[in-house]
Enzyme design. Structure first.
Site, PDB file in Angstrom:
ATOM      1  N   TYR A   1       0.876  -1.234  -0.096  1.00  9.79           N
ATOM      2  CA  TYR A   1       0.094   0.073  -0.006  1.00  9.79           C
ATOM      3  C   TYR A   1       0.800   1.132  -0.093  1.00  9.79           C
ATOM      4  O   TYR A   1       0.306   2.467  -0.758  1.00  9.79           O
ATOM      5  CB  TYR A   1      -0.954  -0.006   1.209  1.00  9.79           C
TER       6      TYR A   1
ATOM      7  N   LYS B   1      -2.894   8.364   2.380  1.00  9.33           N
ATOM      8  CA  LYS B   1      -4.430   8.249   3.424  1.00  9.33           C
ATOM      9  C   LYS B   1      -4.220   9.028   4.776  1.00  9.33           C
ATOM     10  O   LYS B   1      -5.167   9.450   5.284  1.00  9.33           O
ATOM     11  CB  LYS B   1      -4.853   7.007   3.417  1.00  9.33           C
TER      12      LYS B   1
END
Ligand code: NAD
Length: 263
Positions: free
Chosen positions: A155, A162
């Site tokens: 990720y 995020k």
């Protein structure tokens, strides 16, 4: 009872019928909202227009959120079309493909800037332009993922983006709260979409989560849509600056159930 009767919502981030933003649009439509869509690149128009037609949405405009000019233009068009709006949905994320495989330490400066600009700064840019269109207050939501808080394989820079998106949610909530505008993020579990396919090993993430989360299944776009619905309706009137999880409970686990072969 329709929860969004008389409300107007601008939704950014529908790419196709698998998009989380489409799950949100369907839930909003069923609850009486008037909708407008914005999509990121010209190639998506042929996918987004038929979806818009399906639920009678007349406002469909392209906007690459990395461009201030395009962002200004879409909000000018929204002001002309809707007058004012009640809801803004940010369902946008992007990172260079090479930054979603291998090691985070190898992230290039350009890759870092791109991911943070498109996936996090764009929320600030959209919120700033949406606020003047919300004189009666409103609700802004964006989509985040657990990789903001904990390391999730591959990720990488999206996790950092995020984290910035979640922190931005809190700062925006503090700035816009006095105007009656609430700002929240939904942290969704893994869902098979176009953006998710860019994360190396995503199919394994789906399986890993499904086998271990408390509900022992993955969530879908409509479940995220239903949470967006209560959050953006009067049912969510006291909630701002929050990250609300729609992940079948995955984030509560300190340690997943060990495999039976260890018994
Ligand atoms: P998706 O591919 O359907 O949506 C991503 C959207 O971002 C697309 O519509 C794309 O056009 C848009 N976008 C990318 N760059 C853009 C730009 N420069 N300007 C304007 N739009 C741009 O995938 P999705 O999974 O529905 O993603 C929506 C949001 O949900 C993203 O923020 C994503 O990170 C987040 N999310 C997804 C998952 C998942 O597992 N699918 C989980 C948690 C959070």
């Amino acid at each position: 009872m329709k929860l969004l009767e008389g409300k107007k919502a601008l939704i950014f981030g529908i790419a196709n019928k698998r998009s989380i933003a489409w799950g949100i649009a369907q839930a909003f439509h069923e609850h009486g909202a008037e909708l407008g869509f914005s999509y990121g690149i010209p190639q998506l128009e042929r996918r987004v227009r038929p979806l818009a037609q399906q639920i009678g949405v007349g406002f469909v405009e392209k906007c690459d959120v990395s461009s201030d000019e395009e962002t200004d233009a879409v909000f000018q068009k929204a002001a002309d079309h809707f007058g004012q709006i009640d809801i803004l949905v940010h369902s946008i994320g992007y990172a260079l493909r090479e930054d979603l495989e291998g090691r985070f330490v190898d992230t290039s400066r350009e890759g870092f800037k791109t991911a943070l600009d498109i996936s996090a700064y764009s929320l600030v840019a959209l919120a700033r332009r949406a606020a003047p269109l919300m004189p009666d207050g409103g609700s802004i939501i964006s989509m985040t993922y657990y990789g903001a808080e904990k390391v999730v394989p591959h990720y990488n820079v999206m996790g950092v983006a995020k984290a910035a998106l979640e922190a931005s949610t809190r700062y925006l909530a503090a700035d816009l709260g006095p105007q009656g505008i609430r700002v929240n993020a939904i942290s969704a579990g893994p869902i098979k979409t176009l953006a998710a396919a860019g994360v190396s090993g995503f199919r394994k993430m789906l399986r890993y989560s499904e086998e271990r989360n408390p509900l022992r299944r993955n969530v879908d776009q409509r479940e995220v849509g239903n949470t967006a619905l209560w959050l953006c309706s009067d049912l969510g009137s006291g909630v701002t600056g929050e990250v609300v999880y729609v992940d079948a409970g995955y984030h509560i686990l300190g340690m997943p159930e060990p495999p039976e072969k260890w018994d």
